[in-house]
Design a protein around this motif. Structure first.
Motif, short mmCIF file in Angstrom:
data_model
loop_
_atom_site.label_atom_id
_atom_site.label_comp_id
_atom_site.label_asym_id
_atom_site.label_seq_id
_atom_site.Cartn_x
_atom_site.Cartn_y
_atom_site.Cartn_z
N LEU A 1 0.77 -1.30 0.06
CA LEU A 1 0.00 0.25 -0.01
C LEU A 1 0.83 1.43 0.13
N PRO B 1 -5.56 8.84 0.54
CA PRO B 1 -4.85 8.38 1.79
C PRO B 1 -3.57 7.38 1.63
N TRP C 1 -1.16 4.72 3.97
CA TRP C 1 -0.98 3.68 5.01
C TRP C 1 0.44 3.25 5.45
N ALA D 1 2.17 0.97 8.75
CA ALA D 1 1.83 0.00 9.89
C ALA D 1 2.68 0.57 11.20
N ARG E 1 -3.12 4.35 11.02
CA ARG E 1 -2.45 3.59 10.20
C ARG E 1 -2.87 3.85 8.74
N GLU E 2 -3.88 4.73 8.64
CA GLU E 2 -4.21 5.23 7.38
C GLU E 2 -4.91 6.50 7.56
#
Lengths: 464, 464
Positions: B102, B132, B134, B136, B145-146
């Motif tokens: 992502l 957006p 992303w 982790a 996280r987003e």
């Protein structure tokens, strides 16, 4: 150095395409909002426990799964690893490697949201959602692995007013887009259920729907073949005949249907629902409605229980651009049964293709910058900068060429960018205050003051 | 049945929050567009070969990776599986399991886009992107996280006009948002490089920047401690002193700096760039500029090579809401070296927090439906429907309560939804044509015709 590539089934949207897409998004959003649908956004990433089992086996296969973070392999046992050496190992391993996945549609996240927020949501709840979804489908023309959905749903009421509102909103969306020629087909699953009863296969309206859904693509004979293959008797199939009868006006069609399906209570209910929906649409005063009842409209999805809708643009051979229907158990899978709702989904990619093919994008929808200021030196730039501010204050999209380059190069730049007006500012212009405005389409050039430039461009171009 | 949950670090945005977020997005987008930045969208999913190695080791760890589709485990060899049993097995296994990830930011996909489309892009290329990303990351307050990034960049020119334009655009964005009190700090990496030279640690401006970047958070003493730990000599640290000197006006500060850094060519270049940027901003005629030179502004990212920017809102203890700078080698990693650019990024989540805390959202930004029509029976509904159409044609957000419920229930519904006006239509109203309009804030109720309702509501409420 490797040449960078895009993952298959994904796309970049460059400036011109984006401006046209934004026109579609803005129009749909504004219409949704005017009808009182409220915005919602859910995360791209959902727990797999939320997504799995909601889209059938095939859907589960098409979910994009996210590899767990950190030392995910540490949880793998020897038995897991041994299992992988056998066949079907991937399926066994997946739950150990991934607990999250990418959104597959907007309906399941909406249902999850409603259930998680049931105590704070006033029912009926009208929401719209415009976000991308992901499917690990085999990419092909018109089918992508990442694409946008634009959904509007009402849940918490079974009032047919909601069906009528969707019919009205569809008209509004396409008219606001400039797509005047479209057909909104409507049917009711209860009528299909009644047909299944009457032809002697009660409860099998889903099988019936899946086959009839292909009528447009494969024709009547092949639909009947498929039904035969799926175990429908010749008698059942023969008695389907009235379904394919050519009819003229709505009243005649419905009367014919009422007679044919006289013995089916559910069919009669479906017909009444349809009539009431049509009446509400009429009371609203919709001018020139594009709605058409079609008893063969089926829509494959099994969760519809009442009205179903499908919209196609006339004059192009592009599939449906919008579709939806009523469902009675959206949130059942999350432990909140009995919530009825009705929704509609607009397909931005298909709408884009239709508008592009029919040349329906309004002038300016693909247009970027309106004026490029081209100063030849630092003194000219000192004149250009306040003009730049003036233009923008007047809501005109204006830019200044940042470097001092050859005039030819700067004009070429304006051409490539399809910027319609260029203001040339050299030492002459600085001295006299009379700037040279060039119309890049006609090549005409005229002199005017800074104030006049603003008025001139404002008059000649779309303001955004 | 499991209660559904959200993956940690992710969020739903319900209607009120969404409307406020849309206000921010729309304002930023409109301002970007007015400045001639062109829209771009790239896919959420990129090949890991595009993403890996661009964000440092830590960044690589924070990439969300997508499990390959199909029978991914079939490609695992016995050696792979055995390796997993050892330590660090996950790292070895990842390349076999995932080839896509992502998007981590908007900069790398932008660079990839530029390289892939180099033959079709007119330089200088100004693009904006609002999508957006992303990561982790360990979720914590204000870190998700987003989350969305809103970036605007110009590449293909090193003209300082671009720096000036960014300064102007920052002012425009925050003023259009209604955030009047902010500080835009500006510095130049060349000045920091010059300082590194002058204090005897040439080439170490990155280390210097990372430490100084924390000045606001940890204070001068701890910054110096960190530099000491990173191997800066006491002499070097002592000679940093002029950096922390309190100064008054810009000219004085820059003169002081010119003297201190007289021996550094690169520092002098940085100072001249800064002065020229300031001059261009002044020529534009910006009223009441909020720009402040700060020699201690560092911004941690190592790829900046010229101007750096950072914006904070005054009066709240929320970190920077926007930041950016000039870089000289955006596309080098994809085999296209030497492309200079400058960009700015706006953080929607932080801007939201600032505006929420300072109560800066305009009335109506959180507001949904303006009028709810409440008919008591089918006859009343036939009167309500054309009024509904009239209201919407007048751009008023209007809804009809879909069921025939108790009046109390319907009024409660309007209250919960904070709908300011309700039109009650019973048999009386149907007969006389005089509808009852209730102001839900004051409780006042008055009778008027349908036409008067439209005019009344239009006058009393924000039209969108």
């Amino acid at each position: 150095m490797q040449k960078p590539t895009l993952p298959k089934g994904t796309r970049d949207f460059g400036p011109e395409q984006m401006r046209k897409r934004l026109f579609i998004f803005d129009t749909i959003r504004q219409t949704f909002q005017r009808f009182g649908f409220q915005p919602l956004e859910t995360p791209s990433i959902e727990n797999l426990s939320t997504l799995t089992g909601k889209y059938g086996d095939e859907g589960d296969q098409l979910l994009f799964k996210i590899l767990n973070s950190g030392d995910f392999a540490a949880s793998l046992t020897d038995a897991d690893l041994d299992a992988v050496r056998g066949s079907g190992g991937s399926k066994k391993l997946t739950p150990k490697l991934a607990e999250k996945g990418l959104r597959y549609d907007l309906t399941v996240p909406f249902a999850r949201y409603v259930v998680m927020n049931r105590n704070n949501i006033a029912l009926p709840f009208k929401r719209y959602q415009m976000q991308p979804v992901w499917r690990a489908d085999r990419p092909q023309k018109g089918r992508y692995r990442e694409f946008y959905q634009c959904d509007a749903d009402v849940v918490g009421t079974d009032s047919l007013l909601c069906e009528a509102e969707i019919v009205l909103m569809v008209h509004e969306v396409f008219r606001n887009l400039g797509v005047q020629h479209f057909t909104l087909k409507i049917n009711n699953r209860k009528i299909l259920a009644g047909i299944a009863e009457v032809i002697g296969v009660p409860g099998q309206e889903s099988t019936l729907s899946v086959a009839i859904d292909k009528l447009d693509k494969i024709g009547k004979d092949k639909v009947l073949d498929e039904l035969r293959e799926r175990g429908f008797s010749d008698a059942a199939i023969a008695s389907l005949d009235p379904l394919f009868a050519e009819t003229t006006d709505l009243t005649a069609t419905l009367n014919q249907l009422k007679n044919w399906l006289a013995t089916s209570e559910i069919a009669q209910k479906g017909i009444i629902e349809l009539e009431e929906t049509m009446q509400l649409v009429e009371q609203y005063g919709l001018t020139n409605p594009r709605i058409e009842f079609d008893a063969t409209l089926a829509r494959g999805l099994s969760y519809y229980t009442g009205a179903i809708f499908e919209v196609k643009a006339n004059g192009v051979s592009i599939g449906s651009v919008s579709g939806g229907g009523r469902y009675d158990n959206l949130t059942g899978a999350f432990g909140m049964p009995g919530l009825s709702g009705v929704g509609i989904s607009f397909g931005v990619d298909r709408i884009y293709d239709v508008m592009d093919e029919l040349n329906l994008f309004p002038t300016g929808a693909g247009q970027g910058t309106t004026v490029l200021l081209v100063p030849f030196d630092a003194d000219a730039r000192a004149v250009a900068l306040p003009l730049l501010r003036q233009l923008r204050t007047a809501s005109i999209v204006a830019e200044l060429y940042p470097d001092f380059a050859k005039v030819k190069k700067m004009l070429e730049y304006a051409n490539t960018r399809t910027i319609p007006f260029v203001v040339l500012i050299g030492s002459d212009e600085v001295q006299t205050g009379q700037l040279s405005v060039r119309n890049m389409t006609t090549g005409e050039q005229q002199k005017m003051s800074a104030d006049e430039v603003v008025a001139f461009v404002q008059q000649k171009s779309p303001v955004r």
